[in-house]
Design a protein around this motif. Structure first.
Motif, mmCIF file in Angstrom:
data_model
loop_
_atom_site.group_PDB
_atom_site.id
_atom_site.type_symbol
_atom_site.label_atom_id
_atom_site.label_comp_id
_atom_site.label_asym_id
_atom_site.label_seq_id
_atom_site.Cartn_x
_atom_site.Cartn_y
_atom_site.Cartn_z
ATOM 1 N N ALA A 10 0.836 -1.210 0.000
ATOM 2 C CA ALA A 10 0.000 0.000 0.000
ATOM 3 C C ALA A 10 0.865 1.253 0.000
ATOM 4 N N MET A 11 1.985 1.231 0.751
ATOM 5 C CA MET A 11 2.882 2.391 0.782
ATOM 6 C C MET A 11 3.483 2.647 -0.594
ATOM 7 N N TYR A 12 3.839 1.565 -1.284
ATOM 8 C CA TYR A 12 4.375 1.730 -2.632
ATOM 9 C C TYR A 12 3.315 2.301 -3.571
ATOM 10 N N ALA A 13 2.091 1.814 -3.441
ATOM 11 C CA ALA A 13 1.004 2.307 -4.289
ATOM 12 C C ALA A 13 0.765 3.801 -4.044
ATOM 13 N N ASP A 14 0.908 4.223 -2.773
ATOM 14 C CA ASP A 14 0.716 5.642 -2.448
ATOM 15 C C ASP A 14 1.785 6.516 -3.098
ATOM 16 N N LYS A 15 2.983 5.954 -3.234
ATOM 17 C CA LYS A 15 4.076 6.724 -3.829
ATOM 18 C C LYS A 15 3.811 7.058 -5.292
ATOM 19 N N ILE A 16 3.036 6.230 -5.950
ATOM 20 C CA ILE A 16 2.736 6.499 -7.357
ATOM 21 C C ILE A 16 1.385 7.196 -7.521
ATOM 22 N N ALA A 17 0.747 7.511 -6.396
ATOM 23 C CA ALA A 17 -0.542 8.214 -6.460
ATOM 24 C C ALA A 17 -0.334 9.648 -6.938
ATOM 25 N N ILE A 18 -1.248 10.153 -7.722
ATOM 26 C CA ILE A 18 -1.119 11.507 -8.285
ATOM 27 C C ILE A 18 -2.318 12.379 -7.907
ATOM 28 N N ASP A 19 -2.986 12.011 -6.820
ATOM 29 C CA ASP A 19 -4.176 12.767 -6.401
ATOM 30 C C ASP A 19 -3.852 14.243 -6.157
ATOM 31 N N GLU A 20 -2.730 14.496 -5.458
ATOM 32 C CA GLU A 20 -2.387 15.889 -5.137
ATOM 33 C C GLU A 20 -2.111 16.698 -6.399
ATOM 34 N N GLU A 21 -1.430 16.090 -7.333
ATOM 35 C CA GLU A 21 -1.125 16.794 -8.581
ATOM 36 C C GLU A 21 -2.410 17.108 -9.360
ATOM 37 N N LEU A 22 -3.352 16.165 -9.338
ATOM 38 C CA LEU A 22 -4.616 16.401 -10.039
ATOM 39 C C LEU A 22 -5.419 17.515 -9.374
ATOM 40 N N VAL A 23 -5.381 17.569 -8.044
ATOM 41 C CA VAL A 23 -6.083 18.632 -7.318
ATOM 42 C C VAL A 23 -5.470 19.991 -7.654
ATOM 43 N N ARG A 24 -4.123 20.051 -7.683
ATOM 44 C CA ARG A 24 -3.467 21.319 -7.986
ATOM 45 C C ARG A 24 -3.743 21.760 -9.431
ATOM 46 N N LEU A 25 -3.784 20.802 -10.352
ATOM 47 C CA LEU A 25 -4.112 21.146 -11.728
ATOM 48 C C LEU A 25 -5.527 21.712 -11.831
ATOM 49 N N ALA A 26 -6.465 21.115 -11.082
ATOM 50 C CA ALA A 26 -7.846 21.619 -11.074
ATOM 51 C C ALA A 26 -7.876 23.061 -10.577
ATOM 52 N N SER A 27 -7.051 23.360 -9.568
ATOM 53 C CA SER A 27 -6.952 24.722 -9.046
ATOM 54 C C SER A 27 -6.353 25.662 -10.089
ATOM 55 N N HIS A 28 -5.372 25.168 -10.813
ATOM 56 C CA HIS A 28 -4.740 25.992 -11.854
ATOM 57 C C HIS A 28 -5.726 26.317 -12.979
ATOM 58 N N PHE A 29 -6.625 25.386 -13.294
ATOM 59 C CA PHE A 29 -7.629 25.657 -14.320
ATOM 60 C C PHE A 29 -8.526 26.826 -13.903
ATOM 61 N N LYS A 30 -8.906 26.856 -12.639
ATOM 62 C CA LYS A 30 -9.751 27.954 -12.133
ATOM 63 C C LYS A 30 -8.990 29.275 -12.172
ATOM 64 N N THR A 31 -7.704 29.226 -11.809
ATOM 65 C CA THR A 31 -6.881 30.435 -11.867
ATOM 66 C C THR A 31 -6.751 30.926 -13.302
ATOM 67 N N PHE A 32 -6.557 29.995 -14.213
ATOM 68 C CA PHE A 32 -6.459 30.310 -15.641
ATOM 69 C C PHE A 32 -7.703 31.066 -16.103
ATOM 70 N N ASP A 33 -8.877 30.536 -15.736
ATOM 71 C CA ASP A 33 -10.134 31.163 -16.150
ATOM 72 C C ASP A 33 -10.260 32.570 -15.585
ATOM 73 N N GLY A 34 -9.822 32.739 -14.338
ATOM 74 C CA GLY A 34 -9.887 34.058 -13.717
ATOM 75 C C GLY A 34 -8.988 35.064 -14.410
ATOM 76 N N ILE A 35 -7.814 34.615 -14.821
ATOM 77 C CA ILE A 35 -6.859 35.515 -15.475
ATOM 78 C C ILE A 35 -7.381 35.976 -16.834
ATOM 79 N N VAL A 36 -7.845 35.027 -17.658
ATOM 80 C CA VAL A 36 -8.253 35.380 -19.026
ATOM 81 C C VAL A 36 -9.556 36.172 -19.054
ATOM 82 N N SER A 37 -10.326 36.143 -17.979
ATOM 83 C CA SER A 37 -11.582 36.893 -17.953
ATOM 84 C C SER A 37 -11.429 38.265 -17.301
ATOM 85 N N GLY A 38 -10.227 38.572 -16.789
ATOM 86 C CA GLY A 38 -9.988 39.848 -16.134
ATOM 87 C C GLY A 38 -9.700 40.970 -17.118
#
Length: 295
Positions: A214-242
């Motif tokens: 399970a620890m090895y499986a967690d090391k290859i997990a990308i949940d945090e990266e996907l969450v940060r990308l989702a946040s970046h998409f929202k930031t992107f939308d805010g920038i281009v609409s300003g």
């Protein structure tokens, strides 16, 4: 609002006894670099022109401003001859003729007069503001056209980069399920591999085995990266609409998105995820190339 750094504007008008033409054109540049070309008689207006351009919200681009002012009604202008400079200039021309055996008869008043540095143009202080008021409406009219051309091209750029951003988000949405399947697959592969290596002669602590896998499986997990990308998409939308210039902010955001994408690629063991990562990076690079043209 997204504006291109490439633009053109032109205006022509007769004001206060002056026939005035203003042309502006710009290309890409990291910062605002304004070059004003105006006749020497009105060179004192250069700083006011630059200040007006900045006040109209122009912040980036290599901008060339061409201003022609033809005097239809002469008043308040005094042109004096710089006799010292003129004498030195004529002496230099004669020396040039002697050294290279040139005909001295070619040195005429009109030839010498082409060097405008021999003349000093003086203008009463009270007339400077009047000349600026003559030029200002023509400059603003040219700036209106110039800004409109930047905004029109910027709208096309916005449509393009938003389409690419949406495509990237669609790809990212497919990675989540792939990652979950990848973790499960790697978990099972690790268990099987360990059992094969140990064989039947050793008693396995099942709890410890499951924990390590399970620890090895967690090391290859990308949940945090996907969450940060989702946040970046929202930031992107805010920038281009300003309404502020977006070029530098988008450039920084793309670096962050690229960093998360690289991390996903380094963690993933699934070939399909790797393919998705390559496609995302390709789209990010296309957006990056586009924003080099954005103010």
């Amino acid at each position: 609002m997204i504006r291109s750094m490439t633009g053109f504007g032109r205006a022509k008008r007769e004001c206060g006894g002056r026939d005035i033409i203003v042309e502006l054109k710009s290309v890409n540049n990291r910062y605002l670099d304004t070059n004003v070309k105006i006749s020497r008689a009105f060179s004192y207006l250069e700083d006011k022109v630059k200040s007006r351009i900045t006040a109209r919200g122009i912040t980036r681009g290599k901008l060339d401003v061409f201003i022609t002012i033809d005097v239809l009604e002469q008043d308040g202008i005094e042109i004096k001859l710089d006799e010292t400079y003129a004498a030195a200039y004529i002496a230099a021309l004669k020396k040039l003729g002697e050294k290279f055996d040139l005909d001295a008869r070619d040195i005429t008043v009109m030839n010498v007069a082409q060097n405008r540095d021999i003349f000093a143009v003086k203008k009463a202080d009270e007339d400077a503001e009047r000349e600026w008021q003559n030029l200002l409406p023509v400059l603003d009219e040219a700036l209106d056209m110039f800004i409109a051309s930047r905004e029109k091209e910027g709208a096309n750029m916005k449509a393009d980069i938003v389409a690419k951003r949406n495509h990237i988000e669609q790809i990212v949405d497919t990675i989540g399920p792939l990652s979950e399947a990848d973790k499960k697959n790697q978990f099972e592969k690790m268990q099987t591999r360990i059992r094969q290596l140990i064989g039947d002669s050793v008693v396995i602590d099942e709890g410890r085995l499951l924990t390590e896998c399970a620890m090895y499986a967690d090391k290859i997990a990308i949940d945090e990266e996907l969450v940060r990308l989702a946040s970046h998409f929202k930031t992107f939308d805010g920038i281009v609409s300003g309404n502020e210039p977006v070029g530098r902010r988008l450039d920084f955001l793309l670096q962050e998105m690229n960093r998360e994408t690289n991390t996903i690629g380094s963690k993933a063991c699934d070939l399909e995820i790797t393919r998705c990562v390559m496609e995302i990076k390709n789209e990010l690079e296309k957006i990056r190339e586009q924003i080099q043209n954005i103010e």
